[in-house]
Design an enzyme around this catalytic site. Structure first.
Site, mmCIF file in Angstrom:
data_model
loop_
_atom_site.group_PDB
_atom_site.id
_atom_site.type_symbol
_atom_site.label_atom_id
_atom_site.label_comp_id
_atom_site.label_asym_id
_atom_site.label_seq_id
_atom_site.Cartn_x
_atom_site.Cartn_y
_atom_site.Cartn_z
ATOM 1 N N ALA A 67 0.861 -1.182 0.000
ATOM 2 C CA ALA A 67 0.000 0.000 0.000
ATOM 3 C C ALA A 67 0.893 1.226 0.000
ATOM 4 C CB ALA A 67 -0.872 -0.003 1.253
ATOM 5 N N GLY A 111 0.353 -4.925 0.617
ATOM 6 C CA GLY A 111 -0.811 -4.936 -0.278
ATOM 7 C C GLY A 111 -0.508 -5.587 -1.621
ATOM 8 N N GLU A 114 -0.931 -9.137 -0.919
ATOM 9 C CA GLU A 114 -2.379 -9.361 -0.762
ATOM 10 C C GLU A 114 -3.089 -9.361 -2.116
ATOM 11 O OE1 GLU A 114 -2.736 -6.184 2.185
ATOM 12 O OE2 GLU A 114 -3.550 -7.667 3.574
ATOM 13 N N GLU A 134 3.890 -5.294 7.130
ATOM 14 C CA GLU A 134 3.086 -4.308 7.867
ATOM 15 C C GLU A 134 3.492 -4.189 9.333
ATOM 16 O OE1 GLU A 134 1.892 -6.582 5.782
ATOM 17 O OE2 GLU A 134 0.372 -5.677 4.485
HETATM 18 N N1 COA Z 1 4.534 3.227 -0.283
HETATM 19 C C1 COA Z 1 4.951 4.405 -0.756
HETATM 20 N N2 COA Z 1 6.137 4.591 -1.360
HETATM 21 C C2 COA Z 1 6.929 3.511 -1.508
HETATM 22 C C3 COA Z 1 6.551 2.246 -1.047
HETATM 23 C C4 COA Z 1 5.292 2.126 -0.414
HETATM 24 N N3 COA Z 1 4.831 0.951 0.025
HETATM 25 N N4 COA Z 1 7.552 1.377 -1.320
HETATM 26 C C5 COA Z 1 8.504 2.081 -1.944
HETATM 27 N N5 COA Z 1 8.136 3.365 -2.061
HETATM 28 C C6 COA Z 1 8.880 4.485 -2.681
HETATM 29 C C7 COA Z 1 10.015 4.948 -1.806
HETATM 30 O O1 COA Z 1 9.539 5.863 -0.817
HETATM 31 C C8 COA Z 1 10.895 5.612 -2.822
HETATM 32 O O2 COA Z 1 10.356 6.861 -3.163
HETATM 33 P P1 COA Z 1 11.295 8.183 -3.298
HETATM 34 O O3 COA Z 1 12.284 7.837 -4.366
HETATM 35 O O4 COA Z 1 10.356 9.270 -3.663
HETATM 36 O O5 COA Z 1 11.939 8.337 -1.948
HETATM 37 C C9 COA Z 1 10.748 4.712 -4.039
HETATM 38 O O6 COA Z 1 9.523 4.017 -3.850
HETATM 39 C C10 COA Z 1 11.857 3.700 -4.187
HETATM 40 O O7 COA Z 1 11.922 2.942 -2.992
HETATM 41 P P2 COA Z 1 13.265 2.738 -2.141
HETATM 42 O O8 COA Z 1 12.899 2.466 -0.728
HETATM 43 O O9 COA Z 1 14.207 3.871 -2.387
HETATM 44 O O10 COA Z 1 13.854 1.432 -2.826
HETATM 45 P P3 COA Z 1 14.819 0.357 -2.174
HETATM 46 O O11 COA Z 1 15.285 -0.521 -3.283
HETATM 47 O O12 COA Z 1 15.866 1.017 -1.343
HETATM 48 O O13 COA Z 1 13.908 -0.497 -1.179
HETATM 49 C C11 COA Z 1 11.918 -1.710 -0.537
HETATM 50 C C12 COA Z 1 12.862 -1.292 -1.681
HETATM 51 C C13 COA Z 1 10.746 -2.436 -1.163
HETATM 52 C C14 COA Z 1 12.672 -2.660 0.418
HETATM 53 C C15 COA Z 1 11.462 -0.451 0.245
HETATM 54 O O14 COA Z 1 10.982 0.507 -0.688
HETATM 55 C C16 COA Z 1 10.353 -0.720 1.215
HETATM 56 O O15 COA Z 1 10.613 -1.248 2.304
HETATM 57 N N6 COA Z 1 9.095 -0.330 0.887
HETATM 58 C C17 COA Z 1 7.957 -0.443 1.761
HETATM 59 C C18 COA Z 1 7.471 -1.875 1.793
HETATM 60 C C19 COA Z 1 6.319 -2.000 2.772
HETATM 61 O O16 COA Z 1 6.463 -1.836 3.970
HETATM 62 N N7 COA Z 1 5.143 -2.319 2.243
HETATM 63 C C20 COA Z 1 3.952 -2.551 3.032
HETATM 64 C C21 COA Z 1 3.181 -1.306 3.192
HETATM 65 S S1 COA Z 1 1.769 -1.576 4.235
#
Ligand code: COA
Length: 260
Positions: A67, A111, A114, A134
């Site tokens: 999400a 999500g 999911e 989450e």
């Molecule tokens: N919601 C909003 N933005 C997200 C996102 C999410 N779930 N997942 C990634 N992004 C955005 C990041 O904020 C970043 O944006 P920016 O460039 O404007 O700062 C961009 O996507 C790239 O992500 P980044 O974190 O820089 O990539 P990474 O390769 O270092 O890490 C992940 C990848 C997937 C490990 C990391 O993005 C992450 O942990 N995301 C959240 C996953 C999560 O908790 N999902 C469940 C949500 S309920």
């Protein structure tokens, strides 16, 4: 087809591919994606030419990274509950009458996982990473994760994924039964389309009844499910496709199903 801002919809050979198109945010699901995804499925539901839908994410890094976390900030329980009680993409996929395949091309988190769980079949690339992170945000899955993951892989394994928030790799997901197949990234699309094409060649009526019957297994008890199965099985006997399928077998030729 409508002009969507957060998704792309391509159609070919009876297959519609819906691509979540926010690669700069790793295809995170914001409310616009839900709204447009639901609208696209509403259109595809009535499109007789489309027999199978495939969901994937834009770019090479991510299927869907969850999400959109930025939309959680400041949300109250009441507003967040309303969002997830509305027609979400998860529920629209679950109840979509045609088969839906998740083509998981990278991060498949929260999500995203999911959404994949709401699909009927999941195919992953070797570099995919799946999980329900989450818990790391101080929340829990709210798009069906605790229920569909548990039904699919069992309570103990589901608990570990949800309570730790750790990502698992594609091979582990395969061994848990969370995904059906794993392919090298460069072969993911070809193999997914091959499977989608095979399914698309079947009778659309039989596909719909089969999907509903299988879904009933995880939503009801055995007696209820068996009764439903007989009814759905009987409905397929009202179709021209059934006559075509039986005749083709007897005449030793390939059936041509028309969805009637
Ligand atoms: N919601 C909003 N933005 C997200 C996102 C999410 N779930 N997942 C990634 N992004 C955005 C990041 O904020 C970043 O944006 P920016 O460039 O404007 O700062 C961009 O996507 C790239 O992500 P980044 O974190 O820089 O990539 P990474 O390769 O270092 O890490 C992940 C990848 C997937 C490990 C990391 O993005 C992450 O942990 N995301 C959240 C996953 C999560 O908790 N999902 C469940 C949500 S309920």
């Amino acid at each position: 087809m409508s002009n969507y801002k957060t998704i792309l919809v391509e159609k070919h050979d009876g297959i519609a591919v819906i691509t979540i198109n926010r690669p700069d945010k790793l295809n995170a699901l914001n409310s616009k994606v839900h709204e447009e995804g639901v609208a696209a499925l509403d259109e595809l539901r009535n499109d007789e030419k489309i027999r199978v839908v495939v969901f994937t994410g834009a770019g090479e890094k991510s299927f869907i990274a969850g999400a959109d976390i930025s939309e959680f900030a400041g949300k109250t329980p009441v507003t967040q509950r309303a969002v997830f009680q509305n027609r979400t993409l998860f529920n629209s996929i679950d109840t979509f009458p045609k088969p839906v395949i998740a083509m998981i091309n990278g991060f498949c988190l929260g999500g995203g996982c999911e959404l994949a769980l709401a699909c009927d079949i999941r195919i992953a690339s070797e570099n995919a990473k799946l999980g329900q992170p989450e818990i790391n945000l101080g929340i829990i899955p709210g798009g069906g994760g605790t229920q569909r993951l548990t039904k699919l892989i069992g309570e103990g394994k589901s608990m570990e994924i949800i309570l730790t928030g750790d990502m698992i790799d594609a091979e582990t997901a395969l061994s848990l039964g969370l995904v059906n197949h794993v392919y090298p990234a460069e072969e993911l699309e070809e193999n997914t389309m091959k499977l989608a094409g095979k399914i698309a060649s079947k009778s659309p009526i039989a596909l719909q009844m089969a999907k509903e019957a299988v879904k009933t297994a995880s939503k009801s008890n055995l007696d209820e499910g068996l009764r439903r199965e007989v009814d759905l099985f009987a409905i397929t006997f009202s179709s021209e496709d059934k006559e075509e399928g039986v005749s083709a077998f007897l005449e030793k030729r390939k059936p041509e199903f028309k969805g009637r």
